[in-house]
Design an enzyme around this catalytic site. Structure first.
Site, PDB file in Angstrom:
ATOM      1  N   ASP A  54       0.807  -1.605   0.127  1.00 30.59           N
ATOM      2  CA  ASP A  54       0.212  -0.301  -0.222  1.00 30.59           C
ATOM      3  C   ASP A  54       0.905   1.296   0.400  1.00 30.59           C
ATOM      4  OD1 ASP A  54      -3.060   1.469   0.305  1.00 30.59           O
ATOM      5  OD2 ASP A  54      -2.802  -0.074   1.614  1.00 30.59           O
ATOM      6  N   ASP A  57     -10.660   1.657  -3.905  1.00 32.67           N
ATOM      7  CA  ASP A  57     -11.114   1.054  -2.100  1.00 32.67           C
ATOM      8  C   ASP A  57     -13.156   1.262  -2.184  1.00 32.67           C
ATOM      9  OD1 ASP A  57      -8.802   0.937  -1.263  1.00 32.67           O
ATOM     10  OD2 ASP A  57      -9.092   2.839   0.232  1.00 32.67           O
TER      11      ASP A  57
HETATM   12  C1  GLA Z   1      -5.892   1.580   2.025  1.00 34.94           C
HETATM   13  C2  GLA Z   1      -6.243   0.680   1.699  1.00 34.94           C
HETATM   14  C3  GLA Z   1      -7.338  -0.585   1.717  1.00 34.94           C
HETATM   15  C4  GLA Z   1      -6.212  -0.811   3.595  1.00 34.94           C
HETATM   16  C5  GLA Z   1      -6.608   0.143   4.122  1.00 34.94           C
HETATM   17  C6  GLA Z   1      -5.734  -0.526   5.424  1.00 34.94           C
HETATM   18  O1  GLA Z   1      -7.230   2.527   2.165  1.00 34.94           O
HETATM   19  O2  GLA Z   1      -6.581   1.071   0.230  1.00 34.94           O
HETATM   20  O3  GLA Z   1      -7.685  -1.072   0.861  1.00 34.94           O
HETATM   21  O4  GLA Z   1      -5.636  -2.195   3.004  1.00 34.94           O
HETATM   22  O5  GLA Z   1      -5.330   1.184   3.418  1.00 34.94           O
HETATM   23  O6  GLA Z   1      -5.773   0.505   6.203  1.00 34.94           O
END
Ligand code: GLA
Length: 709
Positions: free
Chosen positions: A446, A512
């Site tokens: 990430d 997301d």
């Molecule tokens: C980001 C990612 C999510 C998740 C969160 C965890 O927002 O896009 O899918 O992994 O971080 O904190």
């Protein structure tokens, strides 16, 4: 081979690029587009003469030509291809090509400027898919520093290009299309976020008025790079129209010492009669790479929306057991497992398993997961650090910053300087140790904030470029040390989607937002660049966590099918009926993933915006699957015939409705005639006459399986 004719013709994969080597100091691309057939040297010379402009009143005495590196020294008055200086001197390069080496589909150009002391090496290539790629390297041949401001790739557009398509977006809504009239002037899209960004346009496209997916001549560029960049479409009063792409460099970011070089990232340029053809070239190119994932894309369960930070072994075990029952093949433990990380305010950087939450380490959960026959995956966000972390406290000088001032925070985060050898070594050691200790087959990598003020404490200079280079090297090093390791590029969803990162990772987390209605647009426009097998698409719970909308499983699953399918939903307590339905969808994915992940993705241009019709057609056109989603109530009722383009005209196909039981057919309507008994139509008829779509409630879908007979 060395070239002795003055016009060269590169051809491959249905694409021609014709280059006048004499040009204006640098060679001029006379044409880029559909294959022009075999042309003799004389005919090529005539193309060069045919395209030469007259001098006009009020203009310079020598009409400037659009070269691969347009320069002011040739009278070019549009945006130049190379700018820089030696402390304000030698600001206007006058590069002259000295050497050409070409094959039928590649051309290498060497050029020099003996006064400014620069050397340039450009590579032009057309691959078997017909994608035109370029990169340019500049070398400082002088004995003092050359500060590079800008080096970009320029490709010409046909006169018919009068409309621009790009995308914008935000967190939870990446890749929203926008169209503009392509008039004189410049339409420019910059990323200054240290990553492409949620608003990044993956392609900058220009084409005939109203060009769609099915038709309309369109050309587009993409920069294969994960940092700051600039894409532009420009049209001059002289009639020149072109696309440009390059890295966006901050002042002082690239200072070339004597003998040093800088290379642009590769610029990918594709064209098509319609966006489906343009994208298919790019997808074919990607699929030919050695690093392209070719094993069946495993059904994934990601724990984030199921449990968030509630890392409880018994809860996660129950989730794993349910996952295995429905056919999940990869189980990914998301954020919350490392030292001190109980919410998103602290601890990024401290990549040790948390001893309170995981007193026996991750082993007990991993044993359950692997014992159930699933692969284990783990979330990490290595480039980021919370100020509230042991790492930030111990190494404040590892944080990117400008002039001794820490950047404005994002999600309570700062960013590690991967170009700092010690920071890099720390991350390599930590990640390598985790991968060595546990059987982790997958990392969700990430990157949850935009970068600002991203300078190095060691040099004081901007360091985005160096960080991207270091990131690619870290990813490669981990993959080399742990063969078979797959990595997902996530950045608050889809804020780091580009073909640079995808050369070092195995898929992207598309967004997301997994509300299927939003996902239809997000996946459609991400798919301009990224084929289904590289695009993470998960089935959410009944209520979307990012929009609050509720949808039936058929919509949530049917949309996720056209991607790399996963689940992001607490399925530990599903009813037997829901579990059976979910298993049905997963089985459908598994039975067809070879088709989804090797076929040509197709979008149908339908007059009613409520109708979304997309599909995938096998490379040999022996089969296809399409999904008709009714995103809102339709103007026409019923919606009328649906067309299925991309099939073989003369082949006969059997068409069946896959999810008949979920569409509400017969629910007050008379039966859909064609769906009552097997129907066989030619590809030509399916592409032009089509067949009636079933009557659906809004926010529902129907899937069509199409098989040659
Ligand atoms: C980001 C990612 C999510 C998740 C969160 C965890 O927002 O896009 O899918 O992994 O971080 O904190």
């Amino acid at each position: 081979m060395h070239h002795d004719s003055t016009v060269t013709h590169l051809r491959n994969g249905g694409t021609s690029v014709i280059v006048d080597l004499v040009g204006d100091g640098m060679p001029e691309i006379l044409f880029w587009g559909a294959d022009q057939g075999d042309l003799s040297d004389r005919e090529l010379g005539d193309v060069a003469r045919a395209t030469r402009a007259q001098r006009v009143s009020g203009g310079l005495d020598q009409p400037a030509r659009l070269t691969v590196l347009p320069q002011e020294s040739n009278g070019w008055q549009g945006t130049p291809g190379l700018t820089g200086s030696r402390q304000g001197h030698f600001f206007s390069p006058a590069l002259r090509a000295t050497e050409f080496v070409n094959t039928p589909a590649t051309l290498a150009i060497d050029a020099v400027d003996e006064i400014s002391h620069l050397a340039v090496h450009a590579i032009l290539a057309i691959d078997a898919a017909g994608v035109f790629s370029q990169s340019i390297t500049v070398t400082n041949t002088g004995d003092d520093v050359y500060e590079l401001n800008d080096l970009c790739i320029t490709v010409p557009l046909p006169v018919s290009a009068t409309e621009i398509l790009d995308t914008t977006g935000r967190h939870l809504r990446e890749r929203s299309p926008q169209r503009h009239a392509f008039t004189q002037g410049r339409h420019q899209r910059d990323s200054r976020k240290g990553r492409p960004g949620a608003d990044a346009t993956l392609l900058l496209a220009a084409g005939t008025p109203g060009f769609g997916f099915e038709r309309g001549l369109v050309h587009a560029v993409h920069l294969a790079f994960s940092g700051n960049y600039r894409l532009a479409a420009e049209k001059l009063v002289t009639g020149s129209a072109f696309l440009q792409a390059g890295e966006l460099l901050a002042p002082g970011e690239i200072r070339l010492a004597p003998g040093a070089s800088y290379s642009t990232p590769t610029v990918i340029a594709s064209w098509g009669d319609g966006l489906t053809e343009l994208s298919a070239r790019i997808h074919t190119r990607l699929r030919a790479r050695d690093v392209h994932p070719r094993t069946p894309r495993p059904v994934t369960l990601n724990t984030w929306e199921a449990v968030y930070f509630d890392h409880d072994l018994s809860r996660l075990t129950a989730l794993a057991e349910s996952a295995a029952r429905v056919g999940v093949e990869r189980y990914v433990l998301d954020d919350g497992w490392f030292h001190g990380r109980r919410d998103d305010t602290s601890s990024l950087g401290d990549w040790y398993v948390d001893a309170d939450v995981w007193p026996d380490g991750l082993g007990p959960l991993i044993d359950v997961v692997t014992g159930l026959g699933m692969q284990f995956g783990l979330w990490v966000e290595p480039e980021m650090v919370n100020p509230d972390s042991d790492l930030a406290r111990a190494h404040p000088d590892w944080l990117l910053q400008a002039a001794g001032r820490l950047p404005v925070e994002g999600r309570q985060q700062q960013v590690l300087d991967l170009s700092h050898p010690d920071a890099y070594a720390y991350l390599l050691e930590r990640l390598d140790a985790l991968l060595a200790e546990y059987p982790i087959g997958y990392l969700k990598w990430d990157h949850n904030r935009d970068l600002v003020d991203a300078g190095s404490t060691r040099t004081g200079a901007p360091a985005v470029h160096d960080n991207v280079v270091a990131l690619y090297s870290l990813l490669d090093e981990l993959k080399a040390r742990h063969p078979g390791l797959e990595i997902e590029s996530c950045a608050s969803g889809g804020a780091r989607v580009d073909l640079g990162i995808l050369d070092h990772t195995d898929r992207i987390w598309t967004s997301d937002c997994i509300d299927p209605i939003e996902r239809l647009t997000i996946q459609k426009y991400t798919g301009l660049l990224v084929p289904y097998e590289l695009m993470g698409a998960h089935i959410s719970g009944p209520e979307s966590h990012s929009t609050g909308r509720r949808h039936d499983l058929s919509l949530r699953a049917g949309v996720a099918l056209f991607g790399h399918l996963g689940i992001e939903w607490d399925i530990a307590a599903l009813s037997d009926a829901d579990e059976a339905e979910l298993i049905g969808w997963i089985d459908l994915y598994k039975a067809n993933r070879a088709l989804f992940h090797t076929g040509t993705s197709v979008h149908v241009d339908h007059a009613d915006p409520a109708v979304d019709l997309r599909g995938v057609v096998a490379a040999d056109r022996s089969e296809a699957m399409f999904v008709f989603s009714l995103v809102a109530t339709s103007a026409a009722y019923p919606v009328g015939p649906l067309r299925f383009p991309g099939l073989d005209d003369d082949t006969r196909y059997l068409v069946t409705l896959v999810n008949r039981e979920f569409t509400g057919i017969g629910n007050g309507q008379s039966p859909l005639v064609w769906a009552e008994q097997p129907i066989i139509l030619t590809g030509r008829a399916l592409g032009s006459i089509g067949l009636q779509g079933p009557v659906l409630f809004p926010e529902h879908l129907a899937i069509f399986q199409i098989t040659s007979v």
